[in-house]
Design a protein around this motif. Structure first.
Motif, PDB file in Angstrom:
ATOM      1  N   PRO A 175       0.906  -1.323   0.077  1.00 56.47           N
ATOM      2  CA  PRO A 175       0.060  -0.024   0.103  1.00 56.47           C
ATOM      3  C   PRO A 175       0.951   1.264   0.024  1.00 56.47           C
ATOM      4  O   PRO A 175       2.140   1.209   0.351  1.00 56.47           O
ATOM      5  CB  PRO A 175      -0.829  -0.140   1.293  1.00 56.47           C
ATOM      6  CG  PRO A 175       0.223  -1.088   2.001  1.00 56.47           C
ATOM      7  CD  PRO A 175       0.709  -1.929   1.265  1.00 56.47           C
ATOM      8  N   ASP A 176       0.275   2.491  -0.407  1.00 59.50           N
ATOM      9  CA  ASP A 176       1.072   3.646  -0.457  1.00 59.50           C
ATOM     10  C   ASP A 176       1.348   4.058   0.810  1.00 59.50           C
ATOM     11  O   ASP A 176       0.710   3.523   1.879  1.00 59.50           O
ATOM     12  CB  ASP A 176       0.319   4.695  -1.091  1.00 59.50           C
ATOM     13  CG  ASP A 176       0.865   5.980  -1.053  1.00 59.50           C
ATOM     14  OD1 ASP A 176       0.877   6.898  -0.483  1.00 59.50           O
ATOM     15  OD2 ASP A 176       2.068   5.981  -2.192  1.00 59.50           O
ATOM     16  N   PHE A 177       2.511   4.596   1.258  1.00 56.89           N
ATOM     17  CA  PHE A 177       3.041   5.217   2.297  1.00 56.89           C
ATOM     18  C   PHE A 177       2.038   5.672   3.228  1.00 56.89           C
ATOM     19  O   PHE A 177       1.949   5.872   4.535  1.00 56.89           O
ATOM     20  CB  PHE A 177       4.260   5.653   2.325  1.00 56.89           C
ATOM     21  CG  PHE A 177       4.955   6.184   3.677  1.00 56.89           C
ATOM     22  CD1 PHE A 177       5.375   5.232   4.529  1.00 56.89           C
ATOM     23  CD2 PHE A 177       4.953   7.581   3.914  1.00 56.89           C
ATOM     24  CE1 PHE A 177       6.063   5.527   5.625  1.00 56.89           C
ATOM     25  CE2 PHE A 177       5.457   7.955   5.140  1.00 56.89           C
ATOM     26  CZ  PHE A 177       5.987   6.876   6.014  1.00 56.89           C
ATOM     27  N   HIS A 178       1.207   6.506   2.594  1.00 53.30           N
ATOM     28  CA  HIS A 178       0.230   7.500   3.232  1.00 53.30           C
ATOM     29  C   HIS A 178      -1.027   7.087   3.175  1.00 53.30           C
ATOM     30  O   HIS A 178      -1.961   7.660   3.741  1.00 53.30           O
ATOM     31  CB  HIS A 178       0.433   8.907   2.351  1.00 53.30           C
ATOM     32  CG  HIS A 178       1.456   9.412   2.493  1.00 53.30           C
ATOM     33  ND1 HIS A 178       2.222  10.234   3.567  1.00 53.30           N
ATOM     34  CD2 HIS A 178       2.620   9.941   1.503  1.00 53.30           C
ATOM     35  CE1 HIS A 178       3.439  10.706   3.470  1.00 53.30           C
ATOM     36  NE2 HIS A 178       3.793  10.430   2.222  1.00 53.30           N
ATOM     37  N   GLU A 179      -1.351   5.996   2.850  1.00 54.63           N
ATOM     38  CA  GLU A 179      -2.621   5.262   2.816  1.00 54.63           C
ATOM     39  C   GLU A 179      -2.906   4.599   4.228  1.00 54.63           C
ATOM     40  O   GLU A 179      -1.878   4.442   5.009  1.00 54.63           O
ATOM     41  CB  GLU A 179      -2.862   4.113   1.720  1.00 54.63           C
ATOM     42  CG  GLU A 179      -2.769   4.866   0.404  1.00 54.63           C
ATOM     43  CD  GLU A 179      -3.111   3.634  -0.738  1.00 54.63           C
ATOM     44  OE1 GLU A 179      -3.247   2.476  -0.336  1.00 54.63           O
ATOM     45  OE2 GLU A 179      -3.135   3.879  -2.029  1.00 54.63           O
ATOM     46  N   GLY A 180      -4.024   4.240   4.545  1.00 56.44           N
ATOM     47  CA  GLY A 180      -4.305   3.702   5.882  1.00 56.44           C
ATOM     48  C   GLY A 180      -4.988   4.578   6.872  1.00 56.44           C
ATOM     49  O   GLY A 180      -5.058   5.935   6.481  1.00 56.44           O
ATOM     50  N   PRO A 181      -5.102   4.282   7.856  1.00 56.61           N
ATOM     51  CA  PRO A 181      -5.410   5.158   9.114  1.00 56.61           C
ATOM     52  C   PRO A 181      -4.435   6.290   9.295  1.00 56.61           C
ATOM     53  O   PRO A 181      -3.514   6.213   9.305  1.00 56.61           O
ATOM     54  CB  PRO A 181      -5.526   4.323  10.317  1.00 56.61           C
ATOM     55  CG  PRO A 181      -5.782   2.916   9.948  1.00 56.61           C
ATOM     56  CD  PRO A 181      -5.044   2.940   8.711  1.00 56.61           C
ATOM     57  N   ALA A 182      -5.088   7.489   9.346  1.00 56.15           N
ATOM     58  CA  ALA A 182      -4.142   8.573   9.593  1.00 56.15           C
ATOM     59  C   ALA A 182      -3.408   8.459  10.819  1.00 56.15           C
ATOM     60  O   ALA A 182      -2.430   8.974  10.754  1.00 56.15           O
ATOM     61  CB  ALA A 182      -5.187  10.070   9.658  1.00 56.15           C
ATOM     62  N   PRO A 183      -3.832   8.019  12.006  1.00 55.31           N
ATOM     63  CA  PRO A 183      -2.794   7.953  13.230  1.00 55.31           C
ATOM     64  C   PRO A 183      -1.615   7.088  12.901  1.00 55.31           C
ATOM     65  O   PRO A 183      -0.446   7.394  13.144  1.00 55.31           O
ATOM     66  CB  PRO A 183      -3.658   7.296  14.383  1.00 55.31           C
ATOM     67  CG  PRO A 183      -4.981   7.876  13.889  1.00 55.31           C
ATOM     68  CD  PRO A 183      -5.133   7.580  12.420  1.00 55.31           C
ATOM     69  N   VAL A 184      -1.701   5.927  12.152  1.00 50.73           N
ATOM     70  CA  VAL A 184      -0.728   5.210  11.606  1.00 50.73           C
ATOM     71  C   VAL A 184       0.092   5.762  10.799  1.00 50.73           C
ATOM     72  O   VAL A 184       1.506   6.061  11.052  1.00 50.73           O
ATOM     73  CB  VAL A 184      -1.235   4.047  11.192  1.00 50.73           C
ATOM     74  CG1 VAL A 184      -0.020   3.120  10.747  1.00 50.73           C
ATOM     75  CG2 VAL A 184      -2.255   3.152  12.124  1.00 50.73           C
ATOM     76  N   ALA A 185      -0.420   6.442   9.651  1.00 53.50           N
ATOM     77  CA  ALA A 185       0.578   7.342   8.920  1.00 53.50           C
ATOM     78  C   ALA A 185       1.335   8.365   9.627  1.00 53.50           C
ATOM     79  O   ALA A 185       2.591   8.768   9.304  1.00 53.50           O
ATOM     80  CB  ALA A 185      -0.399   7.865   7.657  1.00 53.50           C
ATOM     81  N   ARG A 186       0.836   9.054  10.581  1.00 51.02           N
ATOM     82  CA  ARG A 186       1.437  10.092  11.231  1.00 51.02           C
ATOM     83  C   ARG A 186       2.635   9.522  12.148  1.00 51.02           C
ATOM     84  O   ARG A 186       3.495  10.054  12.259  1.00 51.02           O
ATOM     85  CB  ARG A 186       0.524  11.034  12.227  1.00 51.02           C
ATOM     86  CG  ARG A 186      -0.544  11.948  11.374  1.00 51.02           C
ATOM     87  CD  ARG A 186      -1.044  13.005  12.122  1.00 51.02           C
ATOM     88  NE  ARG A 186      -2.027  12.498  13.263  1.00 51.02           N
ATOM     89  CZ  ARG A 186      -3.171  12.052  13.164  1.00 51.02           C
ATOM     90  NH1 ARG A 186      -4.030  12.454  11.528  1.00 51.02           N
ATOM     91  NH2 ARG A 186      -4.222  11.554  13.826  1.00 51.02           N
ATOM     92  N   LEU A 187       2.061   8.444  12.856  1.00 56.22           N
ATOM     93  CA  LEU A 187       3.014   7.708  13.618  1.00 56.22           C
ATOM     94  C   LEU A 187       4.449   7.089  13.067  1.00 56.22           C
ATOM     95  O   LEU A 187       5.529   7.421  13.192  1.00 56.22           O
ATOM     96  CB  LEU A 187       2.533   6.534  14.410  1.00 56.22           C
ATOM     97  CG  LEU A 187       3.373   5.535  15.060  1.00 56.22           C
ATOM     98  CD1 LEU A 187       3.866   6.321  16.265  1.00 56.22           C
ATOM     99  CD2 LEU A 187       2.696   4.323  15.602  1.00 56.22           C
ATOM    100  N   ARG A 188       4.210   6.567  11.557  1.00 48.81           N
ATOM    101  CA  ARG A 188       5.347   6.307  10.723  1.00 48.81           C
ATOM    102  C   ARG A 188       6.070   7.329  10.264  1.00 48.81           C
ATOM    103  O   ARG A 188       7.497   7.303  10.279  1.00 48.81           O
ATOM    104  CB  ARG A 188       4.706   5.534   9.817  1.00 48.81           C
ATOM    105  CG  ARG A 188       4.176   4.137   9.842  1.00 48.81           C
ATOM    106  CD  ARG A 188       3.635   3.421   8.988  1.00 48.81           C
ATOM    107  NE  ARG A 188       4.564   2.968   8.028  1.00 48.81           N
ATOM    108  CZ  ARG A 188       4.657   2.253   6.982  1.00 48.81           C
ATOM    109  NH1 ARG A 188       3.423   2.045   6.205  1.00 48.81           N
ATOM    110  NH2 ARG A 188       5.759   2.023   6.145  1.00 48.81           N
ATOM    111  N   ALA A 189       5.379   8.403  10.237  1.00 47.70           N
ATOM    112  CA  ALA A 189       6.257   9.669   9.498  1.00 47.70           C
ATOM    113  C   ALA A 189       6.839  10.235  10.743  1.00 47.70           C
ATOM    114  O   ALA A 189       8.038  10.781  10.658  1.00 47.70           O
ATOM    115  CB  ALA A 189       5.114  10.609   8.920  1.00 47.70           C
TER     116      ALA A 189
END
Length: 668
Positions: free
Chosen positions: A442-456
């Protein structure tokens, strides 16, 4: 000082040199064309049978009773569960490396040779040999003890009468040397040398008998269970959680059978598909067997009254059930027999792989063309294990534990981390598209927003990022530092003081481990497509390293002392032979000899000599300089076409009787 620095760098390169993965995929990496290869005859059920059977016998008939009686009490059930969890972590890493390098007979030795380096690979292989020696000797001694019990002690009395007042190493006055155990080892070595198919058939037959005995023991034992045995005399955890963890370190020995699956990768019909499945299936089978037997054993007999040498036979004897005692004896003979076969089967293959690479004496890499098995390695394995079984008591063998295997499993996890962060080769099968993004991720910025923010926020790279040489070096440093710091952490926890003083020791180490793990998480990983890949990298390999290092530090000081002596002996062999006769060393010498044989006809001319080609500038020919002469760059000659008007000569090299090389110059 300059010479010392050069010597240090040369030694460092020699110790850390690695084999390319394509080279390591061959059996031992050096068998010339025309020589006999190992036979590919093992199916997936054969691998499961080898893996489960190689440890189920010792675990059920020896380790369960020993740990319950002396270390954990009824908590042996939890000890087996903890050891199984640790084995599963290492098994996932083993499976990935088995898929990456499926055609290898050296297991963790070959994997570490590809990633960690030559010295680490030698130490891993050397300690795996130790573990299989101990396992073979212990299995033969336990089988001899079972046969002695069935004969009413006739075997021991005969040995004591024939051998006088001699005593086995580590045994008491009533423990004479065990010639029957030595004979059992030699017969088993003969079976292994006669061929893989014969070994697998015998292994499957013994496993069937062992499985039938296991079912009988569990079902019949249910008629004698009593909950009072888990409530009285200290309850379920009479030795506390410390005893459970000490028991888990011992029980880990009962799960090392899955290593045999990885060692037979070259003899498996479909290693990429069968190795991961066989490892998982064998671990699950062993865990079920150990837990069920431990539950019945500790519920049927108070843990202090368990017979440490024959626990299941003693369980039925305590209740007067003679037929159950005979059934347990038959299962003990079959189970210990298959465990003995499982310990002896991989040992000659590791010796074969190390000898093929030149780290051990090359005569040990001989393959018997008739059976296509490493006959010389089988002979030396059987001889050494028979001597060990003859002169060392079973009690002493059991205490020698599995420290070498734990170290090998830890370095396998290190190998996974190093390989995952290594730059991809141009010919690797990558699962990303031309724009650098994964096709199946999946795209790095796809998925739940909290997960994307945590990874970033953590700095985790996107899936399309690929490792570079710089990121690989960073990952390697972090991995090796994590491995070393894990021992510091558990050393402070296990050996240090308690309370605030202890926390002051282990807290900085724990913080350092967390920082290293975060740094690893921020490094891009390889995009190479694998038939199986260990999940949750870097967390799963890091957890395997932590668990294995903890178990290592729970072992006794005597075990560490023996481990140090064995390693010192191995280093003497490596320093005196392996480092100078390895395949990589010989290849490097041949390349150096070939490079030094190149000669130019104008070496004796000055730069301003008119006979010197005009295109020569500062020691280099320029092929674009108009005169059309072949290019000579940085002391290396490259032919452009068939024209040889430069008069460049290449000599040959030949090997003298003393192993040195001399140059022969050709003449026009």
């Amino acid at each position: 000082m300059a010479s010392l620095a050069e010597a240090w760098h040369a030694a460092r390169r020699r110790l850390l040199r690695t084999k390319p993965a394509p080279v390591a995929t061959a059996a031992g990496g050096s068998a010339p064309d025309g020589e006999a290869r190992l036979a590919k005859v093992l199916s997936t059920p054969d691998l499961v049978s080898l893996g489960a059977g190689s440890c189920a016998g010792t675990g059920m008939y020896v380790v369960a009773g020993l740990v319950a009686k002396t270390l954990a009490g009824p908590g042996v059930v939890l000890s087996f569960a903890a050891a199984a969890a640790a084995s599963l972590l290492s098994g996932a890493c083993y499976a990935e490396l088995g898929v990456r390098v499926p055609r290898t007979s050296g297991s963790a030795y070959a994997y570490s040779y590809v990633t960690v380096g030559e010295l680490a690979a030698f130490l891993i292989g050397w300690n795996l040999i130790l573990e299989y020696l101990i396992g073979t000797a212990a299995g033969a001694s336990a089988l001899s003890a079972a046969l002695d019990s069935l004969s009413g002690g006739a075997v021991r009395r005969y040995a004591a009468a024939r051998l006088g007042g001699l005593s086995a190493l580590g045994g008491g006055p009533g423990d004479p040397p065990d010639p029957l155990a030595a004979l059992i080892v030699l017969l088993t070595a003969l079976v292994v040398a006669l061929g893989v198919r014969n070994s697998a058939v015998l292994n499957n037959v013994l496993n069937a008998v062992n499985a039938a005995a296991w079912a009988f023991v569990v079902l019949a034992g249910l008629f004698f269970v009593s909950a009072r045995n888990w409530e009285e005399d200290g309850g379920f955890l009479p030795f506390g959680w410390s005893g459970v963890m000490q028991g888990a370190a011992t029980c880990f020995y009962a799960f090392i059978g899955f290593d045999i699956i990885a060692t037979t990768g070259e003899e498996a019909q479909d290693p990429a598909a069968s190795i991961p499945y066989a490892i998982a299936a064998s671990l699950a089978t062993c865990l079920l067997a150990y837990v069920s037997v431990s539950v019945v054993l500790t519920l049927a007999v108070p843990y202090r009254r368990i017979d440490g040498s024959a626990p299941l036979m003693g369980m039925f004897a305590a209740h007067g059930f003679r037929w159950g005692e005979y059934a347990a004896a038959a299962g003990s003979v079959a189970g210990l027999g298959v465990s003995l076969l499982g310990s002896l089967f991989p040992m000659p293959r590791i010796i074969y792989a190390m000898a093929s690479d030149g780290l051990l004496f090359r005569c040990l890499s001989h393959v018997w063309a008739r059976t296509r098995t490493p006959a010389a390695a089988c002979a030396i394995s059987g001889l050494l294990a028979s001597v060990l079984a003859l002169v060392v008591s079973l009690r002493e063998l059991i205490q020698m534990m599995s420290i070498g295997t734990l170290l090998a499993y830890s370095l396998v996890s290190v190998c996974v981390l190093l390989l995952r962060h290594r730059p991809d080769d141009d010919d690797d099968d990558l699962h990303h598209s031309a724009d650098g993004q994964d096709d199946d991720a999946p795209d790095f910025h796809e998925g739940p927003a909290p997960v994307a923010r945590l990874r970033a926020g953590l700095g985790v790279p996107p899936p399309g990022a690929r490792p570079t040489e710089a990121s690989a070096r960073t990952a390697a440093r972090c991995t090796l530092a994590f491995f070393a710091l894990s021992f510091v952490l558990w050393g402070a926890v296990v050996l240090g003081p308690g309370g605030a003083a202890g926390a002051a020791l282990w807290a900085p180490a724990a913080a350092g481990l967390a920082a290293l793990l975060l740094t690893l998480l921020r490094q891009p990983r390889s995009g190479r497509r694998l038939a199986y890949a260990a999940p949750c990298v870097p967390f799963l390999p890091a957890a395997a390293i932590l668990v294995n290092s903890y178990f290592m530090l729970k072992l006794s000081a005597l075990t560490w002392a023996r481990f140090a002596v064995w390693c010192a002996l191995g280093l003497l062999i490596y320093g005196g032979y392996g480092a100078w006769h390895s395949s990589l060393e010989m290849s490097a010498r041949q390349e150096e000899a070939g490079a030094s044989s190149y000669r130019r006809f104008d070496e004796h001319l000055d730069d301003d000599d008119p006979r010197r080609p005009s295109s020569y500038r500062d020691g280099a020919y320029d092929p674009e300089d108009g005169d059309g002469r072949p290019g000579y760059q940085n002391g290396a000659y490259e032919r452009n076409g068939d024209d040889d008007d430069v008069g460049y000569q290449r000599g040959g090299s030949r090997e003298n009787e003393d192993g040195s090389y001399c140059m022969e110059e050709s003449k026009n």
